[in-house]
Design a protein around this motif. Sequence first.
Motif, PDB file in Angstrom:
ATOM      1  N   VAL A  14       0.847  -1.203   0.000  1.00 41.05           N
ATOM      2  CA  VAL A  14       0.000   0.000   0.000  1.00 41.05           C
ATOM      3  C   VAL A  14       0.877   1.246   0.000  1.00 41.05           C
ATOM      4  N   ALA A  15       1.919   1.251   0.847  1.00 42.43           N
ATOM      5  CA  ALA A  15       2.810   2.409   0.931  1.00 42.43           C
ATOM      6  C   ALA A  15       3.520   2.662  -0.398  1.00 42.43           C
ATOM      7  N   ALA A  16       3.978   1.582  -1.048  1.00 45.77           N
ATOM      8  CA  ALA A  16       4.658   1.735  -2.336  1.00 45.77           C
ATOM      9  C   ALA A  16       3.702   2.274  -3.393  1.00 45.77           C
ATOM     10  N   LEU A  17       2.482   1.734  -3.441  1.00 43.36           N
ATOM     11  CA  LEU A  17       1.502   2.211  -4.411  1.00 43.36           C
ATOM     12  C   LEU A  17       1.162   3.673  -4.151  1.00 43.36           C
ATOM     13  N   TYR A  18       0.979   4.016  -2.888  1.00 49.25           N
ATOM     14  CA  TYR A  18       0.649   5.410  -2.565  1.00 49.25           C
ATOM     15  C   TYR A  18       1.774   6.345  -3.023  1.00 49.25           C
ATOM     16  N   THR A  19       3.013   5.918  -2.828  1.00 49.88           N
ATOM     17  CA  THR A  19       4.152   6.729  -3.245  1.00 49.88           C
ATOM     18  C   THR A  19       4.166   6.918  -4.757  1.00 49.88           C
ATOM     19  N   LEU A  20       3.831   5.864  -5.482  1.00 51.40           N
ATOM     20  CA  LEU A  20       3.764   5.955  -6.943  1.00 51.40           C
ATOM     21  C   LEU A  20       2.660   6.912  -7.394  1.00 51.40           C
ATOM     22  N   GLU A  21       1.539   6.882  -6.700  1.00 51.58           N
ATOM     23  CA  GLU A  21       0.391   7.677  -7.133  1.00 51.58           C
ATOM     24  C   GLU A  21       0.392   9.097  -6.580  1.00 51.58           C
ATOM     25  N   HIS A  22       1.113   9.310  -5.472  1.00 47.34           N
ATOM     26  CA  HIS A  22       1.131  10.641  -4.849  1.00 47.34           C
ATOM     27  C   HIS A  22       2.565  11.045  -4.485  1.00 47.34           C
ATOM     28  N   TYR A  64      -7.262 -11.769  -4.291  1.00 45.44           N
ATOM     29  CA  TYR A  64      -5.812 -11.880  -4.419  1.00 45.44           C
ATOM     30  C   TYR A  64      -5.381 -12.577  -5.702  1.00 45.44           C
ATOM     31  N   ALA A  65      -6.086 -13.639  -6.065  1.00 44.69           N
ATOM     32  CA  ALA A  65      -5.676 -14.442  -7.218  1.00 44.69           C
ATOM     33  C   ALA A  65      -5.667 -13.631  -8.508  1.00 44.69           C
ATOM     34  N   ALA A  66      -6.526 -12.615  -8.556  1.00 50.18           N
ATOM     35  CA  ALA A  66      -6.637 -11.812  -9.780  1.00 50.18           C
ATOM     36  C   ALA A  66      -5.644 -10.651  -9.819  1.00 50.18           C
ATOM     37  N   ARG A  67      -4.907 -10.444  -8.739  1.00 47.08           N
ATOM     38  CA  ARG A  67      -3.993  -9.306  -8.683  1.00 47.08           C
ATOM     39  C   ARG A  67      -2.739  -9.585  -9.507  1.00 47.08           C
ATOM     40  N   ASN A  68      -2.356  -8.619 -10.339  1.00 45.39           N
ATOM     41  CA  ASN A  68      -1.191  -8.781 -11.205  1.00 45.39           C
ATOM     42  C   ASN A  68       0.041  -8.200 -10.511  1.00 45.39           C
ATOM     43  N   GLU A  69       0.719  -9.044  -9.736  1.00 46.65           N
ATOM     44  CA  GLU A  69       1.869  -8.571  -8.970  1.00 46.65           C
ATOM     45  C   GLU A  69       3.052  -8.259  -9.873  1.00 46.65           C
ATOM     46  N   GLU A  70       3.152  -8.961 -11.002  1.00 46.82           N
ATOM     47  CA  GLU A  70       4.232  -8.678 -11.942  1.00 46.82           C
ATOM     48  C   GLU A  70       4.122  -7.250 -12.475  1.00 46.82           C
ATOM     49  N   ALA A  71       2.904  -6.851 -12.826  1.00 43.89           N
ATOM     50  CA  ALA A  71       2.695  -5.503 -13.355  1.00 43.89           C
ATOM     51  C   ALA A  71       2.995  -4.448 -12.291  1.00 43.89           C
ATOM     52  N   PHE A  72       2.614  -4.739 -11.049  1.00 47.88           N
ATOM     53  CA  PHE A  72       2.891  -3.789  -9.971  1.00 47.88           C
ATOM     54  C   PHE A  72       4.397  -3.669  -9.749  1.00 47.88           C
ATOM     55  N   ALA A  73       5.092  -4.805  -9.685  1.00 50.55           N
ATOM     56  CA  ALA A  73       6.537  -4.791  -9.464  1.00 50.55           C
ATOM     57  C   ALA A  73       7.259  -4.023 -10.567  1.00 50.55           C
ATOM     58  N   ARG A 114       6.405  -1.386 -11.902  1.00 53.51           N
ATOM     59  CA  ARG A 114       6.269   0.059 -11.687  1.00 53.51           C
ATOM     60  C   ARG A 114       7.215   0.587 -10.608  1.00 53.51           C
ATOM     61  N   LEU A 115       7.820  -0.307  -9.835  1.00 51.05           N
ATOM     62  CA  LEU A 115       8.597   0.136  -8.680  1.00 51.05           C
ATOM     63  C   LEU A 115       9.769   1.031  -9.059  1.00 51.05           C
ATOM     64  N   GLY A 116      10.298   0.864 -10.265  1.00 58.96           N
ATOM     65  CA  GLY A 116      11.406   1.698 -10.719  1.00 58.96           C
ATOM     66  C   GLY A 116      11.037   3.160 -10.858  1.00 58.96           C
ATOM     67  N   ASP A 117       9.738   3.462 -10.850  1.00 58.00           N
ATOM     68  CA  ASP A 117       9.287   4.852 -10.959  1.00 58.00           C
ATOM     69  C   ASP A 117       9.320   5.581  -9.616  1.00 58.00           C
ATOM     70  N   ILE A 118       9.600   4.854  -8.542  1.00 54.42           N
ATOM     71  CA  ILE A 118       9.706   5.495  -7.227  1.00 54.42           C
ATOM     72  C   ILE A 118      11.011   6.283  -7.171  1.00 54.42           C
ATOM     73  N   GLU A 119      10.910   7.572  -6.881  1.00 56.91           N
ATOM     74  CA  GLU A 119      12.081   8.438  -6.893  1.00 56.91           C
ATOM     75  C   GLU A 119      12.458   8.975  -5.522  1.00 56.91           C
ATOM     76  N   VAL A 120      11.603   8.786  -4.534  1.00 59.52           N
ATOM     77  CA  VAL A 120      11.897   9.326  -3.206  1.00 59.52           C
ATOM     78  C   VAL A 120      12.933   8.441  -2.505  1.00 59.52           C
ATOM     79  N   PRO A 121      13.656   8.974  -1.500  1.00 58.84           N
ATOM     80  CA  PRO A 121      14.561   8.128  -0.716  1.00 58.84           C
ATOM     81  C   PRO A 121      13.789   6.947  -0.133  1.00 58.84           C
ATOM     82  N   THR A 122      14.368   5.767  -0.224  1.00 58.10           N
ATOM     83  CA  THR A 122      13.664   4.537   0.183  1.00 58.10           C
ATOM     84  C   THR A 122      14.571   3.669   1.045  1.00 58.10           C
ATOM     85  N   LEU A 123      13.999   3.129   2.097  1.00 65.05           N
ATOM     86  CA  LEU A 123      14.684   2.156   2.951  1.00 65.05           C
ATOM     87  C   LEU A 123      13.927   0.839   2.882  1.00 65.05           C
TER      88      LEU A 123
END
Length: 333
Positions: free
Chosen positions: A144-152, A243-252, A254-263
């Motif tokens: 949720v935190a990663a998605l929120y960061t991507l969207e906001h 859960y079964a219908a969630r596309n985790e590959e597609a979400f993963a 997108r992670l490269g678009d996160i630009e904020v400092p990340t731990l």
Amino acid sequence: MVKRILAGTATLILLALAVIVISVVQFDVPREQLVGKYATGASQFVTLPSGASAHVRDEGNPQGPVLVLIHGSNASLHTWEPWVAELDTTYRIISMDLPGHGLTGRVPGDDYSREGMATFLDELMSTLKVERFSVAGNSMGGGVAALYTLEHPDRVSSLILVDAAGIPVERDEDDVPLAFRVASMPVVSSVMRYVLPRSMVEEGLRKVFVDQSKVTEEMVSRYFDLALHEGNREATRIRFSAYAARNEEAFAARLGDIEVPTLVMWGDKDGLIPVSAAYEFKKRIPQAELVIFENVGHVPMEEVPEESAASVRAFLAGVEAEGTTPPETAPAE
């Protein structure tokens, strides 16, 4: 005579079955019965534009940088209490029970997807008038935190992923709590709306800790009681069925678009989301820092609170030193 014996035997069998059913059936518990036990002086119930009533704690240093904490699947904001105790003199810390969890319970629209929870978070932060903040999430909450960061990206100053969901992984089914496996079974999961053995809750907790002494009777009782909060089991059924219908590959991807400092921090003995996912997060978010805790399971903030909080403090201090400190927000009322 034989008929009377058979009739008597049948009656005994029915009575025995009735006793068994009564002993395992658990009815929903109204919020009012749980608030006195699990809400503290820092607790508040915030009505959001969606109509959801969010259980929130807004505590710590009201003038400090804001740190938002998002718990994992079938947990509650209580999972962050050790970090709050370690970090509250420096940070204003906001934690909440996500939709279908804790004292928030079921929400209008029954959206318990990652996207729905990110929307819930955005509504909550806007309602609290918090414009910019650091956000940490564990397990499901990490996704949720990663998605929120991507969207906001304009609202997030830094991101902390704690044994986070969001990377497709292979795991040993024996490491997955029985409650999670049952909740994923389309037909059987419906039974969990009425039947929830306390032993199943305890089994799930023991699988996410290496140090079994951390799993106390108080912890098991809290997880069990909050699971019975009205609507939470039905929300869990709805969430797992999707859960079964969630596309985790597609979400993963997108992670490269996160630009904020990340731990990224992880327990090396996490069986629920293996430590290999930590390295994959680091690979996909190049600027991310990575911390691995030895002999620790799925919830480092509870298992090694001092050590994991120290890593958070050092990380956030570095973010602040680089000039990305979030501006002051209105102090908590």
